[in-house]
Design a protein around this motif. Structure first.
Motif: not given
Length: 198
Positions: A13-26, A33-38
């Motif tokens: 994580v870094n100062p641009h990290t806004m939220i980390i959500l679980p993401h299920v694949t199979g 990971v949603i950052e400012i701009g990514s």
């Protein structure tokens, strides 16, 4: 994968990290990971990313958790300080071991409100919105706990710097941690008594 690149390296994580959500694949639990701009997918779980990021900033998760307990007495779903020098505080929406747990970095929240299905809609400082599965009441509790943690830590740093003003000769002052949080706002219709409302 919704056109999101899967990051194979561990995310820190870094100062641009806004939220980390679980993401299920199979059958695999990854992280979104949603950052400012990514917006990207990591092959590691949200809790793994949080624990690794604590180590990156010179501590471990259990130590950060104990620090929260010492400062504000919270042990259940505790907010943690990942790095106080860069305002990196985060809190979980459920038990960190729960596969549905989301990690929120409240310093980026512009406002939030309840949805009709008893979830919470977040709007970040870049105007991106995310709906998470937590009631507004529980979300307000987590916001309040994180604000209390920030306040208690800042008080201790100010006290130490007042008592020992000339001991920090080789490193920059940590006075930055005493700066106020960005204010949070909720919809007045959903929570008229919220202390963070303008």
């Amino acid at each position: 994968m919704e056109n999101k690149k899967i990051e194979k390296q561990i995310y820190e994580v870094n100062p641009h990290t806004m939220i980390i959500l679980p993401h299920v694949t199979g059958e695999s639990l990854f992280s979104r990971v949603i950052e400012i701009g990514s917006d990207s997918i990591s092959k590691f779980t949200p809790f793994e990313l949080i624990k690794t990021s604590c180590k990156y900033f010179g501590a471990n998760y259990e130590g950060r958790k104990e620090g929260t307990k010492h400062l504000i007495g919270i042990t259940h779903k505790p907010p943690i300080i990942i790095d106080p020098m860069s305002y990196m505080y985060a809190f979980p929406t459920a038990s960190p071991n729960n596969s549905n747990c989301v990690w929120v970095f409240p310093q980026h929240i512009k406002e939030y409100s309840a949805t009709s299905d008893n979830q919470t809609l977040l709007q970040f400082s870049n105007f991106e919105t995310v709906k998470i599965d937590i009631s507004l009441t529980s979300f307000n509790n987590q916001i309040a706990r994180t604000s209390m943690l920030h306040m208690k830590f800042s008080q201790k740093m100010r006290l130490m710097e007042a008592q020992f003003p000339y001991t920090n000769r080789f490193f920059p002052s940590s006075g930055i941690v005493a700066e106020p949080f960005t204010p949070y706002k909720t919809s007045p219709n959903n929570n008229p008594h919220n202390p963070f409302t303008d």
